[in-house]
Design a protein around this motif. Structure first.
Motif: not given
Length: 174
Positions: A88-98
């Motif tokens: 809803g709010n984020r256009g982009v994120s940075v993720n890392m599967l831990l």
């Protein structure tokens, strides 16, 4: 579906953040302590001190260009599915599967009223991914907790997009 529209694997791997988060998860012995978690769109989220990004050179540089608002570890319970959606709010994120035993993250596009074309984001260890939160995506998690490091930027989807961050990366890499 063009995978370049869904996610981008960052060349610079994680050293400090991955090791820090993995040590926390190990201490939790299976699931995050209730006293540390808060509800975040149906997940159990553990907010982290933003200062840890200063110890990771790539995140520090990213934060200079695109200020980071929140960081945390998102815990997904076993035998859980986070259904198809766009954020809803984020256009982009940075993720890392831990950490996980068996889980899948998919991006998809509707073909007709019942069928989707999809692709999988098959995470590499200790690797950041630029994640296009405006492409439909979902997660299926199986027999253990799934832990994901995730970043939320100060600018929301109307001001910061996946393409903005990719353009910066490509320019930075020459």
């Amino acid at each position: 579906m063009d995978l370049n529209d869904c996610f981008y694997k960052v060349d610079e791997g994680s050293n400090y953040v991955a090791d820090y988060c993995l040590s926390l998860i190990k201490d939790w012995q299976g699931k995050p302590p209730k006293k540390l978690t808060q509800s975040y769109f149906g997940f159990e989220a553990v907010p982290l001190n933003k200062e840890i990004i200063l110890k990771e050179p790539w995140l520090k540089d990213l934060n200079k260009h695109f200020p980071i608002d929140k960081i945390g570890i998102i815990a997904m319970k076993p035998f859980n599915n986070y259904d198809w959606h766009t954020d809803g709010n984020r256009g982009v994120s940075v993720n890392m599967l831990l950490s996980h035993t068996k889980s899948y993250c998919f991006f998809g596009e509707q073909v007709d009223y019942i069928n989707k074309n999809f692709c999988e984001l098959d995470y590499s260890p200790k690797t950041f991914y630029i994640f296009n939160t405006q492409m439909p995506h979902c997660v299926f998690n199986f027999n253990s907790y799934r832990y994901l490091f995730s970043i939320e930027f100060k600018e929301h989807k109307d001001k910061l997009s996946y393409e903005d961050v990719l353009t910066w990366i490509w320019r930075s890499n020459g």
